[in-house]
Design a protein around this motif. Structure first.
Motif, PDB file in Angstrom:
ATOM      1  N   UNK A 145       0.844  -1.199   0.000  1.00  0.00           N
ATOM      2  CA  UNK A 145       0.000   0.000   0.000  1.00  0.00           C
ATOM      3  C   UNK A 145       0.880   1.250   0.000  1.00  0.00           C
ATOM      4  N   UNK A 146       1.932   1.236   0.820  1.00  0.00           N
ATOM      5  CA  UNK A 146       2.874   2.359   0.846  1.00  0.00           C
ATOM      6  C   UNK A 146       3.497   2.573  -0.531  1.00  0.00           C
ATOM      7  N   UNK A 147       3.924   1.478  -1.157  1.00  0.00           N
ATOM      8  CA  UNK A 147       4.588   1.599  -2.455  1.00  0.00           C
ATOM      9  C   UNK A 147       3.635   2.131  -3.528  1.00  0.00           C
ATOM     10  N   UNK A 148       2.389   1.675  -3.494  1.00  0.00           N
ATOM     11  CA  UNK A 148       1.403   2.173  -4.473  1.00  0.00           C
ATOM     12  C   UNK A 148       1.177   3.673  -4.319  1.00  0.00           C
ATOM     13  N   UNK A 149       1.156   4.152  -3.085  1.00  0.00           N
ATOM     14  CA  UNK A 149       0.953   5.566  -2.847  1.00  0.00           C
ATOM     15  C   UNK A 149       2.152   6.388  -3.324  1.00  0.00           C
ATOM     16  N   UNK A 150       3.331   5.829  -3.159  1.00  0.00           N
ATOM     17  CA  UNK A 150       4.548   6.535  -3.544  1.00  0.00           C
ATOM     18  C   UNK A 150       4.659   6.668  -5.057  1.00  0.00           C
TER      19      UNK A 150
END
Length: 207
Positions: free
Chosen positions: A200-205
């Protein structure tokens, strides 16, 4: 037979101007299942820190070694790898039942707790009995709907807990009611970190 490891990946910013968010995102891309040899059970970004933690099930240690080698190729990382086993197996050893198994954790309101347990002033039998009550409460809470995954460090009195708690104040309330705190609190050390699902963090980044 598969084995489970707690992998802790910390970034050491050695050069000025490093894009820490982008670097952690690149690391996230490497923390993946490797063929049939490694299975990522959980992976999280520690909120506000350049740190990733993962629980990895390993059928062949070479797969794990290749994953770790890929992380080091990016440079500026420190990796520790600690053997674990499922808390459910430990609860079975303590003769606690019925055993409930974890479902998927929600994506939000996640925390990582590290319990380090001593038993000064208690006999080993007393300590084991307190831990038996603790394990029963933990598994009962999960059976009642608390989203929580637990892992015990092999040969150490340490437990990693990943759980979802929408109200942060409830964490302290929960802690003060744990049998291990009520009956042995002076010997219990807890670290608490807010965490995010790594994907989820990577998708947001990258969005």
């Amino acid at each position: 037979m598969s084995k489970i490891y707690f992998v802790n990946i910390s970034v050491t910013p050695l050069k000025e101007g490093m894009d820490m968010v982008l670097f952690v995102s690149k690391l996230a891309g490497l923390v993946q299942n490797y063929s049939n040899h490694t299975k990522i059970l959980h992976k999280f970004k520690v909120t506000g820190e350049p740190q990733i933690v993962a629980i990895i099930e390993v059928a062949d240690v070479i797969g794990l070694e290749r994953t770790i080698a890929g992380l080091y190729r990016l440079g500026n990382v420190s990796v520790t790898c600690t053997p674990l086993y499922c808390y459910e197996d430990f609860a079975n050893f303590l003769e606690v039942g019925p055993i409930t198994f974890p479902g998927p954790l929600p994506e939000n309101d996640l925390y990582w707790l590290e319990f380090d347990l001593e038993y000064k002033g208690k006999s080993l039998d007393q300590f084991v009995e307190i831990w038996r009550k603790e394990a029963h409460m933990a598994l009962s809470s999960r059976a009642e709907g608390l989203p929580v995954a637990l892992y015990k460090v092999l040969m150490e009195r340490k437990v990693h807990v990943f759980l979802c708690v929408p109200d942060p104040a409830k964490l302290d309330e929960m802690a003060f009611n744990l049998p291990i705190m009520v009956e042995n609190g002076e010997n219990v050390h807890i670290k608490c970190k807010a965490i995010q699902m790594l994907d989820v963090f990577r998708q947001k980044v990258v969005a």
